[in-house]
Design an enzyme around this catalytic site. Sequence first.
Site, PDB file in Angstrom:
ATOM      1  N   GLU A  44      -5.757  17.940  -9.831  1.00 37.70           N
ATOM      2  CA  GLU A  44      -4.415  17.349  -9.738  1.00 37.70           C
ATOM      3  C   GLU A  44      -3.420  18.323  -9.116  1.00 37.70           C
ATOM      4  O   GLU A  44      -2.588  17.939  -8.317  1.00 37.70           O
ATOM      5  CB  GLU A  44      -3.927  16.911 -11.124  1.00 37.70           C
ATOM      6  CG  GLU A  44      -4.525  15.602 -11.584  1.00 37.70           C
ATOM      7  CD  GLU A  44      -4.286  14.454 -10.595  1.00 37.70           C
ATOM      8  OE1 GLU A  44      -3.213  14.406  -9.981  1.00 37.70           O
ATOM      9  OE2 GLU A  44      -5.198  13.640 -10.421  1.00 37.70           O
ATOM     10  N   GLY A  88      -0.574  27.023  -0.396  1.00 35.37           N
ATOM     11  CA  GLY A  88       0.887  27.028  -0.559  1.00 35.37           C
ATOM     12  C   GLY A  88       1.292  26.876  -2.019  1.00 35.37           C
ATOM     13  O   GLY A  88       0.437  26.752  -2.912  1.00 35.37           O
ATOM     14  N   TYR A  89       2.585  26.886  -2.279  1.00 33.28           N
ATOM     15  CA  TYR A  89       3.123  26.743  -3.648  1.00 33.28           C
ATOM     16  C   TYR A  89       2.385  27.691  -4.620  1.00 33.28           C
ATOM     17  O   TYR A  89       1.757  27.249  -5.573  1.00 33.28           O
ATOM     18  CB  TYR A  89       3.029  25.299  -4.132  1.00 33.28           C
ATOM     19  CG  TYR A  89       3.852  24.340  -3.324  1.00 33.28           C
ATOM     20  CD1 TYR A  89       5.205  24.150  -3.596  1.00 33.28           C
ATOM     21  CD2 TYR A  89       3.292  23.655  -2.268  1.00 33.28           C
ATOM     22  CE1 TYR A  89       5.977  23.293  -2.831  1.00 33.28           C
ATOM     23  CE2 TYR A  89       4.051  22.791  -1.487  1.00 33.28           C
ATOM     24  CZ  TYR A  89       5.390  22.612  -1.775  1.00 33.28           C
ATOM     25  OH  TYR A  89       6.134  21.763  -1.018  1.00 33.28           O
ATOM     26  N   TYR A 127       4.520  14.681 -14.151  1.00 32.28           N
ATOM     27  CA  TYR A 127       3.448  14.064 -13.360  1.00 32.28           C
ATOM     28  C   TYR A 127       2.086  14.611 -13.779  1.00 32.28           C
ATOM     29  O   TYR A 127       1.158  13.858 -14.094  1.00 32.28           O
ATOM     30  CB  TYR A 127       3.671  14.289 -11.848  1.00 32.28           C
ATOM     31  CG  TYR A 127       2.424  13.928 -11.090  1.00 32.28           C
ATOM     32  CD1 TYR A 127       2.143  12.597 -10.796  1.00 32.28           C
ATOM     33  CD2 TYR A 127       1.465  14.892 -10.759  1.00 32.28           C
ATOM     34  CE1 TYR A 127       0.954  12.239 -10.170  1.00 32.28           C
ATOM     35  CE2 TYR A 127       0.277  14.543 -10.141  1.00 32.28           C
ATOM     36  CZ  TYR A 127       0.032  13.215  -9.853  1.00 32.28           C
ATOM     37  OH  TYR A 127      -1.153  12.866  -9.262  1.00 32.28           O
ATOM     38  N   ASP A 145       3.467   9.397  -8.473  1.00 33.77           N
ATOM     39  CA  ASP A 145       3.443  10.341  -7.347  1.00 33.77           C
ATOM     40  C   ASP A 145       3.895   9.598  -6.088  1.00 33.77           C
ATOM     41  O   ASP A 145       4.306   8.428  -6.162  1.00 33.77           O
ATOM     42  CB  ASP A 145       2.046  10.970  -7.180  1.00 33.77           C
ATOM     43  CG  ASP A 145       1.024   9.984  -6.625  1.00 33.77           C
ATOM     44  OD1 ASP A 145       1.294   8.762  -6.614  1.00 33.77           O
ATOM     45  OD2 ASP A 145      -0.044  10.433  -6.173  1.00 33.77           O
ATOM     46  N   CYS A 209      -5.631  -5.685   1.097  1.00 32.19           N
ATOM     47  CA  CYS A 209      -5.018  -5.371  -0.202  1.00 32.19           C
ATOM     48  C   CYS A 209      -5.416  -6.410  -1.248  1.00 32.19           C
ATOM     49  O   CYS A 209      -5.420  -7.610  -0.968  1.00 32.19           O
ATOM     50  CB  CYS A 209      -3.504  -5.340  -0.044  1.00 32.19           C
ATOM     51  SG  CYS A 209      -2.651  -4.962  -1.591  1.00 32.19           S
ATOM     52  N   CYS A 215       3.143  -9.172  -3.985  1.00 29.09           N
ATOM     53  CA  CYS A 215       3.892  -8.129  -3.277  1.00 29.09           C
ATOM     54  C   CYS A 215       5.096  -8.716  -2.535  1.00 29.09           C
ATOM     55  O   CYS A 215       4.939  -9.404  -1.519  1.00 29.09           O
ATOM     56  CB  CYS A 215       2.960  -7.411  -2.308  1.00 29.09           C
ATOM     57  SG  CYS A 215       3.792  -6.094  -1.402  1.00 29.09           S
TER      58      CYS A 215
HETATM   59 FE1  SF4 Z   1      -0.576  -4.445  -0.616  1.00 26.12          FE
HETATM   60 FE2  SF4 Z   1       2.022  -4.902  -0.520  1.00 26.12          FE
HETATM   61 FE3  SF4 Z   1       1.070  -2.527   0.183  1.00 26.12          FE
HETATM   62 FE4  SF4 Z   1       0.646  -4.648   1.734  1.00 26.12          FE
HETATM   63  S1  SF4 Z   1       2.604  -3.710   1.262  1.00 26.12           S
HETATM   64  S2  SF4 Z   1      -0.858  -3.075   1.169  1.00 26.12           S
HETATM   65  S3  SF4 Z   1       0.388  -6.232   0.212  1.00 26.12           S
HETATM   66  S4  SF4 Z   1       0.983  -3.433  -1.855  1.00 26.12           S
END
Ligand code: SF4
Length: 367
Positions: A44, A88-89, A127, A145, A209, A215
Site C-alpha cells: 500500500e 521518492g517520498y 488511507y 484514494d 464497466c 453512473c
Molecule cells: Fe463506469 Fe461511470 Fe466510470 Fe464509465 S464513468 S467507467 S460508467 S463508473
Amino acid sequence: MFEQKHIKKTRRAVRHKLLPWFTANKRSMPWRSNRTPYRVWISELMLQQTRVDQATPYFQRFMKRFPSLKSLAAASQTDVLKMWEGLGYYSRARNLHKAAQIITTDHKGRFPATAEAIIKLPGIGPYTAAAIGSLAFNLDLAVLDGNVIRVLSRLFAYSRDTRSTAAKKGLQQLADDLLVQGDAGNFNEAMMELGATVCLPQNPNCAACPMPTACLGFQSGRPTDYPIKAPKKKVPHIVVGAAVVTNRKGEVLIAQRPVNGMLGGLWEFPGGKQETGETIQECIVRELKEELGINTETGEFLITIHHAYSHFTMEMHTYFSKIKSGRPRTIHCQDYRWMKISELREFPYSKADLYIIDELEKLRRES
Ligand code: SF4
C-alpha cells in the site's frame, strides 16, 4: 446532499455487479497472494507513489531483502532507504522502519489489528489504516484514494472541487455508505481496480464497466467532466549547484543529508540552492564551505538535471570540483565519505543524484 435513492441503487450495483466483476477480472499481483498485514502494508505504501507495474519489482526486491517485519525492524536505516531508492517520498521509508521497530517492541512483533492502533503507527494516515484494516483484517473501513475519488465522482456526478477538504469528507462519507459490510477488503479493491483499469482518467471504458446504469456521469454523456478539480497552484522552481569533488586517488566525495530534513538520510553530491546574484560556481563554493567546511575551486561542467518534486521543480547544475584547503567536516550534513565510483551505489540516493552517478559511470567506461 446525495439522493438516498441513488445511494441505494449504487449500493445494489456495487454488490451485484461490481464485486462479481472484480472476482472475474482482478489482476494478479504479488501482494494479492500470501496476504499478510506486513505485505499489505508495504504494498500500500509503494502503491501510493507509483503504478502497479512500477511498484511490482520494488515490492519483490523489498520482500526478498526484508521477508518479515522482524527483519525490517532489525535492518539499518541506510539499508531500508537503499531498498526504497527511486520510489521518492523517503520519509515513508524512514517511518515504516520506525513503525516496524515499534511493532516489534510494543506489539510483540504482531501487526496491530484495530484501526485505532494501526493509525497510531508512524507514517500511517487514514488511507493506509483503512487499506491495511480492510485488506488484512477485514475491518469495515472504506478507502479513498485517487482511483476511488474518480469512480465516486463519476457515479454521482459530484459537482464539488475534489481537491477541497469538504469534498473529500463528502466522498469519504459516500464510500462509507457504499461499503459492503463484512466484505470491505473486496469492496475497496474492486473500487480501486475499476478506477485503475476501466474508469480511466482520460478515456473511461464505460462499455466494459459493470455499473453504467448506476453512473450519473455516464448518463450525462460527459463522464470526463468528473472529478471536478480546481487548477493546481504553480509550484516554485529552484536552481541548485552540486559538486563532484575529486581527490588524488580518483575518489569522489559524497555527503549524507541530515536525517530529519527533506530526503533525510539519503546520500548526495554536496551542494545547494543558488542565491540571488550568485553564479552557479560561486554557489557551489559557498555551499561546500557551509556544509563541509572545505575551500574548493570549481572545474569542468558535468551535467544539468531537471527534476520535479511534489511541491517544487528543480534544475541541478553539476560541476567537478577540487579542494584547495581544509578537510571535510560534518557541519551541515550527517556524514561524508570518499568513495570510488564503482562503490557509489552501495548507498541510497535521490533520483537526481542517481543521474549524476550514471554520468560518472559512463565517463569511466569511456575513459
Ligand atoms: Fe463506469 Fe461511470 Fe466510470 Fe464509465 S464513468 S467507467 S460508467 S463508473
